[in-house]
Design a protein around this motif. Sequence first.
Motif, short mmCIF file in Angstrom:
data_model
loop_
_atom_site.label_atom_id
_atom_site.label_comp_id
_atom_site.label_asym_id
_atom_site.label_seq_id
_atom_site.Cartn_x
_atom_site.Cartn_y
_atom_site.Cartn_z
N GLU A 118 195.54 19.04 128.79
CA GLU A 118 195.04 17.74 129.25
C GLU A 118 195.40 16.58 128.31
N VAL A 119 195.74 16.89 127.08
CA VAL A 119 196.03 15.83 126.11
C VAL A 119 197.12 14.88 126.60
N GLY A 143 196.09 8.82 116.76
CA GLY A 143 195.92 9.36 115.43
C GLY A 143 195.35 10.77 115.44
N TYR A 144 194.39 11.00 116.32
CA TYR A 144 193.74 12.31 116.38
C TYR A 144 194.69 13.41 116.81
N TYR A 145 195.51 13.14 117.81
CA TYR A 145 196.36 14.19 118.38
C TYR A 145 197.72 14.31 117.69
N TRP A 146 197.92 13.53 116.61
CA TRP A 146 199.18 13.65 115.87
C TRP A 146 199.41 15.09 115.42
N LYS A 147 198.34 15.79 115.12
CA LYS A 147 198.45 17.18 114.65
C LYS A 147 199.03 18.10 115.71
N CYS A 148 199.15 17.62 116.95
CA CYS A 148 199.62 18.46 118.06
C CYS A 148 201.04 18.10 118.50
N VAL A 149 201.77 17.30 117.71
CA VAL A 149 203.08 16.83 118.16
C VAL A 149 204.09 17.97 118.31
N ASN A 150 203.78 19.13 117.72
CA ASN A 150 204.69 20.27 117.87
C ASN A 150 204.68 20.84 119.28
N ILE A 151 203.66 20.48 120.08
CA ILE A 151 203.62 20.88 121.49
C ILE A 151 204.50 19.91 122.27
N PRO A 152 205.56 20.39 122.91
CA PRO A 152 206.56 19.48 123.50
C PRO A 152 206.00 18.38 124.37
N GLN A 153 205.08 18.71 125.29
CA GLN A 153 204.56 17.69 126.21
C GLN A 153 203.79 16.60 125.46
N ILE A 154 203.16 16.98 124.35
CA ILE A 154 202.42 16.00 123.55
C ILE A 154 203.38 15.20 122.67
N GLY A 155 204.33 15.87 122.05
CA GLY A 155 205.32 15.18 121.23
C GLY A 155 206.07 14.12 122.02
N ASP A 156 206.36 14.41 123.29
CA ASP A 156 207.07 13.45 124.14
C ASP A 156 206.29 12.14 124.29
N LYS A 157 204.97 12.23 124.31
CA LYS A 157 204.15 11.03 124.45
C LYS A 157 204.22 10.17 123.19
N TYR A 158 204.36 10.81 122.04
CA TYR A 158 204.49 10.04 120.80
C TYR A 158 205.84 9.34 120.74
#
Length: 312
Positions: free
Chosen positions: A120-121, A151-166
């Motif tokens: 969901e992130v 800032g909170y979800y930066w720790k999850c950037v290794n997850i492709p779908q989340i990294g794409d948002k950054y």
Amino acid sequence: RIIINICITCSFSKITEDLIKYIKNENNSPDSRLIIIRGINKLATHDQKEALVKLLDTNLKDVSEDLLGALLMCLWPGVIPIQTVVNHLTLPKYEYNFGDYQYFLKYHLLYNLSKVNHEEVPILLQWCLDIYPSFKGCQNSLIEVIQKIFGYYWKCVNIPQIGDKYVSAYLLQMHEGLFLVPKADSDTSKYLPFEFEKQESRFIVLDKLLPLMSENYRLWQLIQGPYPLINFKDWSLIIERIKSTDNPKAPLWIEAIKVFIYRNPLSDSMWKDIDAIHGLFPTLIMTSEDFKKVIIEREQEQDNLFNTRNSD
């Protein structure tokens, strides 16, 4: 208000169904409905709360922004998914009218970020990206909310779908001139697990971001901007990546190195690295001596321009 407080204190849940009917009746006073929604959160079961979900699709916010905020706090997390939440999030009508809707955005949502699962992130981050351009220059408090979410979800950037948002966030902030992703020494890092300094996380984003760089998205901002993704501490890793024979992005990292060269003083060992890279990619980067000549020429041009302006 007194009746609701008595019901909560005495755990008198039998009246809950009647209270829900009262909430759903749009002819009743918005203030009374608001008080009941606030109290029903502690009285109603999960199934009873589900009966309130349809209220989200009414003109609830037009009647009272606080009604919507109180209802969202009642239903999330636990009853509705984050997709339903963001479907009903809009800019607050009044930035400085701190009611239930503002409280949901600035406290309840942030406090429960850990309850959003990884699937969901990206939905929540996309909401940040979508709503961000609409309040450029205003709604400063909401900008802070978005920065804290990123800032909170930066720790999850290794997850492709989340990294794409950054990656999208950096492109957007370079284009718009505002900043979605806070830097490590900002207030955000004081109370959120913001791991910006973690080199591995930054390079995950950089690997995706560099191929998208163009004249519209200035590469130097990743290095010298207010929120740089690269710094001198990364020099050895960048050199490693360039020297890697199986790295197709080596030319992109070379372009990043060039920005370093023209904007920062380099040590002798760094100049030796430049010559080593020149040996591997002679058509992509000059020798250290050639760079030094160009730097001297640029400095002379700036001095001449400065002197000309002063003489005028």
